[in-house]
Design a protein around this motif. Structure first.
Motif, PDB file in Angstrom:
ATOM      1  N   ASP A  21       0.645  -1.180  -0.138  1.00  0.00           N
ATOM      2  CA  ASP A  21       0.131  -0.065   0.024  1.00  0.00           C
ATOM      3  C   ASP A  21       0.941   1.482   0.125  1.00  0.00           C
ATOM      4  O   ASP A  21       0.095   2.659  -0.087  1.00  0.00           O
ATOM      5  CB  ASP A  21      -0.519   0.078   1.500  1.00  0.00           C
ATOM      6  CG  ASP A  21      -0.289   0.200   2.712  1.00  0.00           C
ATOM      7  OD1 ASP A  21       0.425  -0.602   2.518  1.00  0.00           O
ATOM      8  OD2 ASP A  21      -0.797   0.534   3.771  1.00  0.00           O
ATOM      9  N   VAL A  22       2.392   1.368  -0.112  1.00  0.00           N
ATOM     10  CA  VAL A  22       2.916   1.743  -0.006  1.00  0.00           C
ATOM     11  C   VAL A  22       3.559   2.568  -1.790  1.00  0.00           C
ATOM     12  O   VAL A  22       4.369   1.649  -2.089  1.00  0.00           O
ATOM     13  CB  VAL A  22       4.295   2.202   0.893  1.00  0.00           C
ATOM     14  CG1 VAL A  22       4.664   3.355   0.828  1.00  0.00           C
ATOM     15  CG2 VAL A  22       3.674   1.608   2.392  1.00  0.00           C
ATOM     16  N   THR A  23       3.258   3.839  -1.873  1.00  0.00           N
ATOM     17  CA  THR A  23       4.223   3.963  -3.239  1.00  0.00           C
ATOM     18  C   THR A  23       4.028   5.274  -3.200  1.00  0.00           C
ATOM     19  O   THR A  23       3.865   6.027  -2.481  1.00  0.00           O
ATOM     20  CB  THR A  23       2.412   3.685  -3.804  1.00  0.00           C
ATOM     21  OG1 THR A  23       2.018   4.921  -3.594  1.00  0.00           O
ATOM     22  CG2 THR A  23       1.360   2.905  -4.177  1.00  0.00           C
TER      23      THR A  23
ATOM     24  N   TYR B  77       9.366  12.983  -5.035  1.00  0.00           N
ATOM     25  CA  TYR B  77       8.432  12.107  -4.997  1.00  0.00           C
ATOM     26  C   TYR B  77       7.292  11.970  -3.692  1.00  0.00           C
ATOM     27  O   TYR B  77       7.555  11.765  -2.847  1.00  0.00           O
ATOM     28  CB  TYR B  77       8.246  10.810  -5.074  1.00  0.00           C
ATOM     29  CG  TYR B  77       9.363  10.123  -6.286  1.00  0.00           C
ATOM     30  CD1 TYR B  77       9.125   9.578  -7.422  1.00  0.00           C
ATOM     31  CD2 TYR B  77      11.372  10.625  -6.095  1.00  0.00           C
ATOM     32  CE1 TYR B  77       9.492   8.964  -8.773  1.00  0.00           C
ATOM     33  CE2 TYR B  77      11.886   9.942  -6.700  1.00  0.00           C
ATOM     34  CZ  TYR B  77      11.179   9.752  -8.269  1.00  0.00           C
ATOM     35  OH  TYR B  77      12.005   8.985  -9.296  1.00  0.00           O
ATOM     36  N   VAL B  78       5.636  11.966  -3.796  1.00  0.00           N
ATOM     37  CA  VAL B  78       4.901  11.692  -2.859  1.00  0.00           C
ATOM     38  C   VAL B  78       5.012  10.858  -2.509  1.00  0.00           C
ATOM     39  O   VAL B  78       4.289   9.498  -2.689  1.00  0.00           O
ATOM     40  CB  VAL B  78       3.700  12.933  -3.166  1.00  0.00           C
ATOM     41  CG1 VAL B  78       2.655  12.927  -1.914  1.00  0.00           C
ATOM     42  CG2 VAL B  78       3.727  13.523  -3.111  1.00  0.00           C
ATOM     43  N   ILE B  79       5.402  10.632  -1.013  1.00  0.00           N
ATOM     44  CA  ILE B  79       4.905   9.235  -0.657  1.00  0.00           C
ATOM     45  C   ILE B  79       3.774   8.747  -0.022  1.00  0.00           C
ATOM     46  O   ILE B  79       3.073   9.648   0.887  1.00  0.00           O
ATOM     47  CB  ILE B  79       5.397   9.275   1.214  1.00  0.00           C
ATOM     48  CG1 ILE B  79       7.517   8.844   0.466  1.00  0.00           C
ATOM     49  CG2 ILE B  79       5.793   7.518   1.354  1.00  0.00           C
ATOM     50  CD1 ILE B  79       8.434   8.788   1.634  1.00  0.00           C
ATOM     51  N   ARG B  80       2.533   7.774  -0.494  1.00  0.00           N
ATOM     52  CA  ARG B  80       1.452   7.455   0.006  1.00  0.00           C
ATOM     53  C   ARG B  80       1.375   6.350   0.186  1.00  0.00           C
ATOM     54  O   ARG B  80       2.032   4.888  -0.162  1.00  0.00           O
ATOM     55  CB  ARG B  80       1.195   7.179  -1.501  1.00  0.00           C
ATOM     56  CG  ARG B  80       0.618   8.258  -2.626  1.00  0.00           C
ATOM     57  CD  ARG B  80      -0.578   9.238  -3.464  1.00  0.00           C
ATOM     58  NE  ARG B  80      -0.961  10.184  -3.920  1.00  0.00           N
ATOM     59  CZ  ARG B  80      -0.913  11.579  -3.493  1.00  0.00           C
ATOM     60  NH1 ARG B  80      -1.422  11.604  -2.847  1.00  0.00           N
ATOM     61  NH2 ARG B  80      -0.965  12.812  -4.422  1.00  0.00           N
ATOM     62  N   VAL B  81       0.631   6.288   1.458  1.00  0.00           N
ATOM     63  CA  VAL B  81       0.028   5.042   2.087  1.00  0.00           C
ATOM     64  C   VAL B  81      -1.338   5.410   1.642  1.00  0.00           C
ATOM     65  O   VAL B  81      -2.171   5.455   2.109  1.00  0.00           O
ATOM     66  CB  VAL B  81      -0.246   4.960   4.069  1.00  0.00           C
ATOM     67  CG1 VAL B  81      -0.389   3.778   4.358  1.00  0.00           C
ATOM     68  CG2 VAL B  81       1.486   5.538   3.794  1.00  0.00           C
TER      69      VAL B  81
ATOM     70  N   VAL C 144       1.875  11.503   2.967  1.00  0.00           N
ATOM     71  CA  VAL C 144       2.299  10.385   4.333  1.00  0.00           C
ATOM     72  C   VAL C 144       3.731  11.162   4.142  1.00  0.00           C
ATOM     73  O   VAL C 144       4.481  10.864   5.060  1.00  0.00           O
ATOM     74  CB  VAL C 144       1.946   9.712   4.949  1.00  0.00           C
ATOM     75  CG1 VAL C 144       0.952   9.151   5.005  1.00  0.00           C
ATOM     76  CG2 VAL C 144       3.150   8.697   4.165  1.00  0.00           C
ATOM     77  N   GLY C 145       4.568  11.636   3.925  1.00  0.00           N
ATOM     78  CA  GLY C 145       5.807  12.347   3.752  1.00  0.00           C
ATOM     79  C   GLY C 145       6.272  12.880   1.786  1.00  0.00           C
ATOM     80  O   GLY C 145       5.330  12.652   0.610  1.00  0.00           O
ATOM     81  N   ALA C 146       7.769  12.763   1.691  1.00  0.00           N
ATOM     82  CA  ALA C 146       8.430  13.098   0.278  1.00  0.00           C
ATOM     83  C   ALA C 146       9.613  12.049   0.544  1.00  0.00           C
ATOM     84  O   ALA C 146       9.987  11.929   1.256  1.00  0.00           O
ATOM     85  CB  ALA C 146       8.386  14.311   0.360  1.00  0.00           C
ATOM     86  N   ALA C 147       9.693  11.572  -0.568  1.00  0.00           N
ATOM     87  CA  ALA C 147      11.341  10.722  -1.502  1.00  0.00           C
ATOM     88  C   ALA C 147      11.674  11.696  -1.867  1.00  0.00           C
ATOM     89  O   ALA C 147      10.994  12.623  -2.991  1.00  0.00           O
ATOM     90  CB  ALA C 147      10.917   9.332  -0.660  1.00  0.00           C
TER      91      ALA C 147
ATOM     92  N   ALA D  61       9.600   0.920   2.590  1.00  0.00           N
ATOM     93  CA  ALA D  61       9.036   0.294   1.642  1.00  0.00           C
ATOM     94  C   ALA D  61       9.741   1.758   0.649  1.00  0.00           C
ATOM     95  O   ALA D  61      10.022   1.489  -1.034  1.00  0.00           O
ATOM     96  CB  ALA D  61       7.507   1.045   1.499  1.00  0.00           C
ATOM     97  N   VAL D  62       9.276   2.471   1.068  1.00  0.00           N
ATOM     98  CA  VAL D  62      10.145   3.866   0.535  1.00  0.00           C
ATOM     99  C   VAL D  62      11.550   3.039  -0.023  1.00  0.00           C
ATOM    100  O   VAL D  62      12.046   3.560  -1.052  1.00  0.00           O
ATOM    101  CB  VAL D  62      10.049   4.820   1.374  1.00  0.00           C
ATOM    102  CG1 VAL D  62      10.734   6.342   0.605  1.00  0.00           C
ATOM    103  CG2 VAL D  62       8.374   5.489   1.405  1.00  0.00           C
ATOM    104  N   LEU D  63      12.699   3.739   0.982  1.00  0.00           N
ATOM    105  CA  LEU D  63      14.020   2.905   0.508  1.00  0.00           C
ATOM    106  C   LEU D  63      13.921   2.094  -0.811  1.00  0.00           C
ATOM    107  O   LEU D  63      14.677   2.091  -0.944  1.00  0.00           O
ATOM    108  CB  LEU D  63      14.624   2.498   1.982  1.00  0.00           C
ATOM    109  CG  LEU D  63      16.352   2.567   1.284  1.00  0.00           C
ATOM    110  CD1 LEU D  63      16.672   4.777   1.219  1.00  0.00           C
ATOM    111  CD2 LEU D  63      16.602   2.684   3.216  1.00  0.00           C
TER     112      LEU D  63
END
Length: 166
Positions: A4-6, A67-71, A76-79, A109-111
């Protein structure tokens, strides 16, 4: 890894969502360079957040890819990935995650996704830095095979993307 993390490439619409996520769930110093003035999310600091991302990622000549971190559907954050000049096909990775989503597997998941994106973009090495107190990120970087070095309260990590554990 959490399915669910994109990561969604930043655009003007998602930039507003990212600002809302930052205001609701992060301290300004966690998500952007310092801005003079009173603490907190002032109108000036909100504008500085937007200006910062527009200049670095949304300009005609972007410095980095954000990138926008999405759950699920929620921002929910940025990368980010930023090429490092004179470092031989290397990129710097950066991540911030809203406080209410930390410790739930989002960072891992983001890393992993950043490692994939860096490889796909032709990078051979990835650099990341964090604070000495950020034990979860230090563990993730070490698990990925990064070499960690400490300089005071800063931890610097280099990973060879061909040999990385992600």
């Amino acid at each position: 890894m959490r399915p669910d993390v994109t990561l969604q490439p930043l655009d003007e619409t998602s930039l507003r969502e990212l600002l809302d996520a930052a205001v609701a769930d992060a301290d300004p110093l966690e998500v952007m360079p310092p801005v003079d003035g009173p603490a907190g999310w002032t109108a000036g600091r909100r504008q500085a957040f937007l200006d910062f991302h527009r200049a670095r990622s949304l300009s005609g000549e972007p410095v980095e890819t954000t990138y926008v971190i999405r759950v699920g559907e929620e921002a929910v954050g940025a990368a980010r990935l930023c090429p490092i000049e004179d470092a031989g096909h290397a990129v710097e990775a950066g991540i911030w995650i809203g406080r209410s989503h930390r410790g739930a597997g989002v960072g891992g998941a983001v890393l992993r996704r950043l490692f994939e994106l860096a490889r796909a973009g032709g990078a051979r090495r990835l650099f990341a830095s964090t604070t000495a107190g950020n034990t979860p990120m230090r563990r993730l970087l070490a698990a990925a095979g990064a070499e960690l070095a400490r300089d005071g309260q800063e931890i610097m990590a280099w990973a060879d993307l061909a040999e990385a554990g992600f």
